[in-house]
Write a protein that holds these residues in place. Structure first.
Motif, PDB file in Angstrom:
ATOM      1  N   VAL A 267      10.849 -18.998   7.690  1.00 26.51           N
ATOM      2  CA  VAL A 267      12.012 -18.140   7.440  1.00 26.51           C
ATOM      3  C   VAL A 267      11.549 -16.936   6.633  1.00 26.51           C
ATOM      4  N   VAL A 268      11.841 -15.744   7.135  1.00 28.79           N
ATOM      5  CA  VAL A 268      11.387 -14.513   6.495  1.00 28.79           C
ATOM      6  C   VAL A 268      12.573 -13.570   6.308  1.00 28.79           C
ATOM      7  N   PHE A 269      12.622 -12.925   5.135  1.00 27.56           N
ATOM      8  CA  PHE A 269      13.597 -11.871   4.875  1.00 27.56           C
ATOM      9  C   PHE A 269      12.872 -10.522   4.920  1.00 27.56           C
ATOM     10  N   PRO A 270      12.856  -9.876   6.067  1.00 27.80           N
ATOM     11  CA  PRO A 270      12.126  -8.600   6.168  1.00 27.80           C
ATOM     12  C   PRO A 270      12.959  -7.422   5.656  1.00 27.80           C
ATOM     13  N   TRP A 271      13.321  -7.469   4.400  1.00 24.72           N
ATOM     14  CA  TRP A 271      14.204  -6.457   3.814  1.00 24.72           C
ATOM     15  C   TRP A 271      13.714  -6.054   2.423  1.00 24.72           C
ATOM     16  N   ALA A 272      14.188  -4.884   2.006  1.00 24.32           N
ATOM     17  CA  ALA A 272      14.002  -4.435   0.626  1.00 24.32           C
ATOM     18  C   ALA A 272      15.301  -3.772   0.202  1.00 24.32           C
ATOM     19  N   ILE A 273      15.529  -3.726  -1.106  1.00 23.82           N
ATOM     20  CA  ILE A 273      16.701  -3.032  -1.655  1.00 23.82           C
ATOM     21  C   ILE A 273      16.217  -2.026  -2.685  1.00 23.82           C
TER      22      ILE A 273
ATOM     23  N   PHE B  19      11.386   3.938   3.925  1.00 23.24           N
ATOM     24  CA  PHE B  19      11.477   4.085   2.468  1.00 23.24           C
ATOM     25  C   PHE B  19      11.936   5.491   2.071  1.00 23.24           C
ATOM     26  N   THR B  20      11.384   6.520   2.705  1.00 22.52           N
ATOM     27  CA  THR B  20      11.770   7.884   2.339  1.00 22.52           C
ATOM     28  C   THR B  20      13.233   8.145   2.653  1.00 22.52           C
ATOM     29  N   ASP B  21      13.703   7.639   3.785  1.00 26.81           N
ATOM     30  CA  ASP B  21      15.117   7.789   4.143  1.00 26.81           C
ATOM     31  C   ASP B  21      16.006   7.101   3.109  1.00 26.81           C
ATOM     32  N   ALA B  22      15.602   5.909   2.680  1.00 24.52           N
ATOM     33  CA  ALA B  22      16.379   5.184   1.667  1.00 24.52           C
ATOM     34  C   ALA B  22      16.373   5.930   0.341  1.00 24.52           C
ATOM     35  N   PHE B  23      15.219   6.441  -0.074  1.00 21.93           N
ATOM     36  CA  PHE B  23      15.144   7.197  -1.328  1.00 21.93           C
ATOM     37  C   PHE B  23      16.017   8.451  -1.256  1.00 21.93           C
ATOM     38  N   HIS B  24      16.024   9.083  -0.088  1.00 20.53           N
ATOM     39  CA  HIS B  24      16.846  10.294   0.094  1.00 20.53           C
ATOM     40  C   HIS B  24      18.326   9.966  -0.044  1.00 20.53           C
ATOM     41  N   LYS B  25      18.734   8.813   0.483  1.00 25.06           N
ATOM     42  CA  LYS B  25      20.142   8.416   0.420  1.00 25.06           C
ATOM     43  C   LYS B  25      20.627   8.250  -1.019  1.00 25.06           C
ATOM     44  N   ILE B  26      19.782   7.619  -1.855  1.00 25.90           N
ATOM     45  CA  ILE B  26      20.270   7.255  -3.191  1.00 25.90           C
ATOM     46  C   ILE B  26      19.935   8.280  -4.264  1.00 25.90           C
ATOM     47  N   THR B  27      19.056   9.230  -3.964  1.00 22.67           N
ATOM     48  CA  THR B  27      18.696  10.222  -4.992  1.00 22.67           C
ATOM     49  C   THR B  27      19.278  11.605  -4.709  1.00 22.67           C
ATOM     50  N   THR B  28      19.844  11.797  -3.528  1.00 18.48           N
ATOM     51  CA  THR B  28      20.350  13.111  -3.143  1.00 18.48           C
ATOM     52  C   THR B  28      21.861  13.071  -2.971  1.00 18.48           C
ATOM     53  N   GLN B  29      22.524  14.049  -3.485  1.00 21.19           N
ATOM     54  CA  GLN B  29      23.972  14.139  -3.333  1.00 21.19           C
ATOM     55  C   GLN B  29      24.327  14.541  -1.902  1.00 21.19           C
ATOM     56  N   LYS B  30      25.445  13.998  -1.397  1.00 22.57           N
ATOM     57  CA  LYS B  30      25.912  14.376  -0.064  1.00 22.57           C
ATOM     58  C   LYS B  30      26.207  15.875  -0.023  1.00 22.57           C
ATOM     59  N   GLN B  31      25.855  16.498   1.082  1.00 22.14           N
ATOM     60  CA  GLN B  31      26.135  17.920   1.245  1.00 22.14           C
ATOM     61  C   GLN B  31      26.756  18.236   2.595  1.00 22.14           C
TER      62      GLN B  31
ATOM     63  N   LYS C 106      19.986  -0.854   1.400  1.00 23.62           N
ATOM     64  CA  LYS C 106      19.063  -1.845   1.958  1.00 23.62           C
ATOM     65  C   LYS C 106      18.100  -1.146   2.912  1.00 23.62           C
ATOM     66  N   ILE C 107      16.881  -1.695   2.980  1.00 19.79           N
ATOM     67  CA  ILE C 107      15.825  -1.084   3.780  1.00 19.79           C
ATOM     68  C   ILE C 107      15.278  -2.137   4.744  1.00 19.79           C
ATOM     69  N   PRO C 108      15.451  -1.953   6.041  1.00 21.42           N
ATOM     70  CA  PRO C 108      14.872  -2.900   7.010  1.00 21.42           C
ATOM     71  C   PRO C 108      13.374  -2.665   7.127  1.00 21.42           C
ATOM     72  N   LEU C 109      12.601  -3.717   7.007  1.00 20.29           N
ATOM     73  CA  LEU C 109      11.143  -3.598   7.073  1.00 20.29           C
ATOM     74  C   LEU C 109      10.576  -4.052   8.411  1.00 20.29           C
ATOM     75  N   LEU C 110      11.352  -4.810   9.165  1.00 16.21           N
ATOM     76  CA  LEU C 110      10.876  -5.300  10.457  1.00 16.21           C
ATOM     77  C   LEU C 110      11.741  -4.727  11.562  1.00 16.21           C
TER      78      LEU C 110
ATOM     79  N   GLN D 262       0.826  -1.207   0.000  1.00 17.55           N
ATOM     80  CA  GLN D 262       0.000   0.000   0.000  1.00 17.55           C
ATOM     81  C   GLN D 262       0.865   1.264   0.000  1.00 17.55           C
ATOM     82  N   ILE D 263       1.902   1.285   0.830  1.00 16.98           N
ATOM     83  CA  ILE D 263       2.737   2.495   0.910  1.00 16.98           C
ATOM     84  C   ILE D 263       3.526   2.689  -0.379  1.00 16.98           C
ATOM     85  N   LEU D 264       3.962   1.588  -1.004  1.00 14.36           N
ATOM     86  CA  LEU D 264       4.689   1.705  -2.270  1.00 14.36           C
ATOM     87  C   LEU D 264       3.761   2.165  -3.392  1.00 14.36           C
ATOM     88  N   GLU D 265       2.514   1.758  -3.336  1.00 14.56           N
ATOM     89  CA  GLU D 265       1.536   2.239  -4.316  1.00 14.56           C
ATOM     90  C   GLU D 265       1.364   3.751  -4.202  1.00 14.56           C
TER      91      GLU D 265
END
Length: 560
Positions: free
Chosen positions: A136-142, A178-190, A151-155, A81-84
């Motif tokens: 066995v569960v992998f509660p992660w996203a990349i 998710f927003t923190d992860a998107f910020h890391k990979i789409t924004t240049q370090k400042q 990598k994004i921890p989901l649990l 739902q949140i990704l949608e």
């Protein structure tokens, strides 16, 4: 008959015309309606600003696919739902759910590769009417954007929490994750972080995991504060080019010139993360000798801290709500036997504040923390961490012995109310400690009144310490190798840095509250037949009644 047909045709054409107009107007405006009472699926303005940076495809692989128990189905559904929501606002966001263990022949190899990348699986016990099974569960996203991925921890890990409670906590954390992860990979370090060196601080190997983690978002560099004496004005200007200073467990006193450099950095709006203590004792040394004396020692910072509005007292916090240590009890054959015992000088800190730094954070572990006092001076102060109500202060010097694990606490000694502050956030316009004083060195840019700034102080330098494995490599901060427990020290410190350097309000997403009612399994089990009828039988019965009624009415209508 013809007029009736013409009238119907006019109504049809008018309806089509109105629909076309509404559709045309709707295509010019975009809005999504969130009808949940807690606005669970409404993205914050910060999240919307962050995803605007994704001008090219941003791919997300979510490893929550497979035969999951109901609790994780809930997490899977909420993640979809949140990704949608993200995708609705930016079609460049492309996601897929993947079952990494779909092929049994490759399952072991994939698990090994995931573990090497830090994507650790978890084994969960599912209880269904008394029947238990292991999953066995992998509660992660990349998330991947161009040549960067994270990598994004989901649990979220929560000590002694049920699976349902972990899922609820995790759902509250999804937007931030998710927003923190998107910020890391789409924004240049400042922003730039200066790691203070030259004060006999905690060695780099014990800060390795944390420094490596903040390197993803920020530039970091060592700053040799002990070289200030050679050219104090030059070093003062150099430090002002940074945005934050990290001082981690120094053991050598600061000179007045070094204090002026740090003070002027803060006066110019620089942020500070103080991980300092005023008692000299170390768990590493205690483990070697079994006994040690805790002595107060002076870093020369007391006047500086007093001016800023706080004081670190040279006392130890002793807390009945504590973490365990693992001690050797002997040998059985060739194997060494260990036992876990409570260690009252290692407080188990459970944050209870709603501040975004600590909101929804699990237990932290401290070692030999000191008590912090806050002073009135017009600076806003927020207590982030404090001991439990069952804690007290122990004056120094005092002998500390590992045999204290056998100590039986006397309840009367812990009736003062506890709740001793061990971490404080200070925000405002600080005044210089050298105001109306002779300066250690002449500085043409000296400021007695500072710009708006922030600092966080933690009265335990070991909060940043990661352990070292048997191969001499640093393990993840917060992981206790001996007790196999994971604490939230890393998450807390990462939140501290993000809050101090956050200009776009990203950290405030952590304050989002989501209300997910949990199913009372015991109540369901006690009324299993009734619950089955209510959830399955009753809807089918109503559907049957509705079908019979419709059939009867149709037959009655057409029989005429």
């Amino acid at each position: 008959m013809i007029p009736i047909k013409k009238k119907k045709l006019k109504i049809l054409l008018a309806t089509i015309f109105i629909l076309l107009i509404v559709n045309g107007i709707g295509s010019q405006f975009f809005h999504r309606f969130d009808l949940t009472h807690d606005k669970r699926y409404t993205l914050s303005e910060t999240s919307l600003d962050v995803i605007k940076n994704a001008q090219e495809p941003l791919y997300i692989d979510v490893f929550l696919e497979g035969n999951f128990p109901p609790e994780f189905k809930r997490l899977q559904d909420e993640t979809k739902q949140i990704l949608e929501e993200y995708k609705a606002y930016n079609p460049n966001i492309i996601y897929q759910f993947v079952n990494p263990l779909e092929n049994p022949d490759e399952a072991n190899a994939i698990m090994d590769s995931f573990i090497q990348r830090g994507l650790t699986p978890i084994n969960i016990t599912v209880d269904d009417k008394g029947k238990q099974s292991q999953e066995v569960v992998f509660p992660w996203a990349i998330a991947t954007y161009k040549d960067k991925s994270t990598k994004i921890p989901l649990l979220k890990n929560k000590l002694k929490a049920t699976t349902e409670e972990k899922v609820v906590s995790s759902v509250q954390h999804l937007e931030y994750a998710f927003t923190d992860a998107f910020h890391k990979i789409t924004t240049q370090k400042q922003k730039k972080i200066a790691v203070i060196k030259g004060k006999n601080e905690l060695p780099d190997i014990y800060k390795a995991d944390f420094l490596q983690s903040i390197r993803e978002n920020y530039f970091i560099a060592p700053f040799p504060l002990d070289s200030v004496a050679t050219n104090p004005v030059l070093y003062s200007k150099a430090l002002k080019t940074f945005d934050l200073v990290l001082i981690a467990k120094p053991k050598t006193a600061f000179t007045d010139a070094e204090k002026q450099v740090l003070d002027q950095f803060i006066m110019n709006g620089g942020k500070a993360l103080w991980l300092v203590e005023n008692v000299n004792i170390d768990m590493t040394d205690l483990n070697k000798t079994g006994s040690s004396f805790a002595f107060p020692f002076d870093l020369g910072l007391n006047d500086m801290f007093f001016k800023y509005g706080f004081r670190i007292n040279p006392v130890l916090v002793k807390d009945l709500e504590c973490t365990d240590i693992k001690l050797e009890t002997g040998k059985k054959g060739s194997e060494t036997q260990y036992v876990k015992l409570p260690w009252f000088y290692a407080p188990k800190i459970i944050p209870n504040s709603n501040h975004p730094i600590v909101n929804n954070i699990d237990v932290l572990k401290l070692d030999f923390a000191n008590a912090i006092d806050t002073l009135k001076n017009g600076i806003k102060k927020t207590i982030l961490l404090q001991s439990s109500p069952y804690s007290k202060k122990v004056g120094t010097p005092v002998e500390v012995n590992l045999k204290m694990v056998d100590e039986v606490p006397v309840p009367q000694d812990y009736t003062s109310g506890g709740k001793i502050p061990v971490s404080v956030l200070l925000e405002g316009n600080f005044s210089s400690v050298f105001e109306n004083r002779v300066l250690p060195f002449k500085d043409p840019d000296f400021k007695s009144k500072g710009k708006a700034s922030k600092m966080i102080v933690v009265s335990d330098g070991d909060i940043i310490r990661n352990q070292i494995d048997e191969n001499g490599q640093p393990v993840e901060l917060g992981v206790d190798i001996k007790t196999k427990t994971v604490y939230s020290n890393k998450e807390f410190l990462m939140n501290c840095v993000n809050y101090l350097l956050d200009d776009n309000g990203l950290i405030n997403i952590r304050s989002k509250e989501v209300d997910l009612p949990l199913l009372d399994k015991e109540k369901v089990f006690e009324n299993y037949t009734y619950t089955q009828f209510l959830t399955i039988g009753l809807p089918l019965l109503l559907l049957l009644i509705f079908g019979i009624a419709v059939t009867y009415l149709r037959k009655r209508q057409f029989s005429r």
